[in-house]
Design an enzyme around this catalytic site. Structure first.
Site, short mmCIF file in Angstrom:
data_model
loop_
_atom_site.label_atom_id
_atom_site.label_comp_id
_atom_site.label_asym_id
_atom_site.label_seq_id
_atom_site.Cartn_x
_atom_site.Cartn_y
_atom_site.Cartn_z
N ASP A 117 0.85 -1.19 0.00
CA ASP A 117 0.00 0.00 0.00
C ASP A 117 0.88 1.24 0.00
OD1 ASP A 117 -2.36 1.60 0.18
OD2 ASP A 117 -1.99 1.86 2.32
N SER A 118 0.30 2.37 -0.39
CA SER A 118 1.02 3.65 -0.34
C SER A 118 1.36 4.05 1.09
CB SER A 118 0.16 4.73 -0.98
OG SER A 118 -1.07 4.82 -0.32
N CYS A 160 -4.11 -0.96 -2.36
CA CYS A 160 -4.22 0.50 -2.51
C CYS A 160 -5.09 0.73 -3.74
CB CYS A 160 -2.83 1.10 -2.72
SG CYS A 160 -2.84 2.86 -3.12
N GLU A 210 -7.77 9.55 9.58
CA GLU A 210 -6.48 9.51 10.27
C GLU A 210 -6.47 10.40 11.52
OE1 GLU A 210 -3.05 9.61 7.72
OE2 GLU A 210 -3.71 7.71 6.86
N CYS A 212 -11.47 3.21 -1.43
CA CYS A 212 -10.26 3.65 -0.73
C CYS A 212 -10.19 2.88 0.59
CB CYS A 212 -10.31 5.16 -0.49
SG CYS A 212 -8.92 5.77 0.47
N HIS A 227 -9.30 3.57 3.49
CA HIS A 227 -9.69 4.23 4.75
C HIS A 227 -11.20 4.29 4.94
CE1 HIS A 227 -5.54 5.58 4.87
NE2 HIS A 227 -5.72 6.22 5.98
#
Lengths: 275, 275
Positions: free
Chosen positions: B11-12, B74, B155, B189, B191
């Site tokens: 993943d990034s 990702c 985040e 995505c 997240h």
């Protein structure tokens, strides 16, 4: 010293364009090399070790362009990596912290200062350190707060800056400053001047310190002392003399970058660093 | 094929940990190598050219660890750089797009699909392309929207996810989906599954498709067909067998990463890519 050498301006991405804008305003006869590390942006949450490595690579690039002065137009780099810049550079440089702290100490009446910035900037306590160096710390109270959502909100554009959610977020981030009764707030990130109006509404009467503006004023003084100011020209300049270098041209580059700079960006160069 | 070889997960940054969590849930006997390019995260706004270069470097790293399967955990890389992954890899790989699209096409009743993702993912139209490959495009309507603020909000942590500003932002981003009357939304995505409850409240009755979950299910099938599933063990595993590699250990790493993964991360390795 060749006074016609360019000034190098380095940022992690496009935020430093708001600093460059202030330089062009105050020092319109200079040539500029702007370097944005858009391929690795943002630095705000990254570790000091990594940021130092990236900063060294960027300084090396600017030195290869024979600049007479380097502007570290990134508060995160200025907070955690100025020692790394110093080690790699024999060219004079100006960071974002010192000029803003000096301006804040001049502005405050009640000695209650506030600082907002990225997580990396706030965690570094670089502003606190500089305040103790320049001011009488025992009489100064400092309240600091990381505001990681402000950068993506500004990059979303004017509609989002005006959106009710942005006000709620700003009220949440700034509530401690109201409790503390600060009279001066350092905008410790290049994107924050775009929230100027909202911040003034939430913190009425508080002096907002723009690092870009004060570092440009600092550069005038330093270049004058060095005898290195570019010659003034009689003609009205049609447009500023800037060469742009970026490590990536991001998806929304041509929407966001000119908005931060205040005028269009022509023919940016795409380069690699750290190879 | 050595069935005890690890599965590589790339993943990034740390978002892919939410995908790894689903793999550990469905494939608990496998060994994993997780690579997060935290030194250059996020990829979401970066150009396809740069993302391809970064993806190739990461695939090379995972190949050097002798993995039997690579998970491109990702959505941005899966959207714009799978061809680059394919060129550099002789190891089978699974991206995030195909499994989610297949699940969405199974889930929809009214053939009105929604997609949310980063700017890069949405601009790539990778979901649209895959929908045309797998479905009968003429009968399917697709509404797509980039939601760049969702990643920084997640985040910021649970307090911010529950904050009224997050609901206002989500309502703004999702309003077109209500107008269009979608019945299925692809969370494009890593997240976004952390916003599951909020998204369900704003889009009641809409099926939310989690890419991590469906790619883990896809991996079971692929490994079984390859005859490469790790042997099942009788003991209850005390903890999953994962080696973690990151290109930076960011400031808030030990707060955020375990929250995305669902359990603590021990002794992550700090590496450089692209040197």
């Amino acid at each position: 010293m060749n006074n016609e050498k360019p000034i190098g301006v380095f940022d992690s991405g496009i935020g430093g364009l708001s600093v460059l804008k202030q330089f062009v305003r105050f020092l319109p006869f200079e040539k500029y090399i702007y370097l944005g590390d858009t391929g690795r942006v943002p630095y705000g949450n990254k570790s000091a070790e990594t940021i130092k490595r990236y900063a060294k690579e960027s300084v090396e690039f600017l030195k290869s362009k024979d600049v007479k002065l380097i502007i570290i137009a990134c508060n995160t780099v200025s907070s955690v990596a100025l020692d790394a810049v110093e080690q790699s550079s024999n060219v004079p440089f100006i960071g974002m912290i010192h000029p803003a702290v000096a301006a804040a100490l001049r502005a405050t009446q009640n000695n209650k200062l506030g600082i907002i910035g990225t997580r990396g900037t706030i965690a570094s306590k670089a502003y606190n350190t500089t305040i103790s160096q320049l001011g009488n710390t025992s009489s100064i109270s400092i309240t600091a707060r990381a505001c990681p959502l402000f950068v993506p909100l500004v990059e979303e554009g004017p509609d989002w800056i005006a959106h009710p959610s942005t006000r709620l977020i700003a009220e949440e981030y700034l509530k401690d400053f109201l409790v503390e009764g600060i009279d001066t707030l350092i905008l410790g990130c290049t994107h924050y001047p775009f929230l100027h109006q909202l911040l003034s509404e939430i913190l009425p009467g508080v002096a907002l310190i723009d690092s870009g503006e004060h570092s440009a004023v600092g550069a005038i003084k330093l270049l004058a002392e060095m005898g290195a100011l570019a010659a003034e020209k009689n003609e009205f300049l049609k447009k500023p003399d800037i060469d742009f270098f970026f490590t990536d041209i991001p998806v929304n580059f041509y929407d966001t970058a000119p908005r931060l700079l205040g005028f269009p960006i022509e023919s940016p160069h795409r380069i690699n660093l750290g190879q």
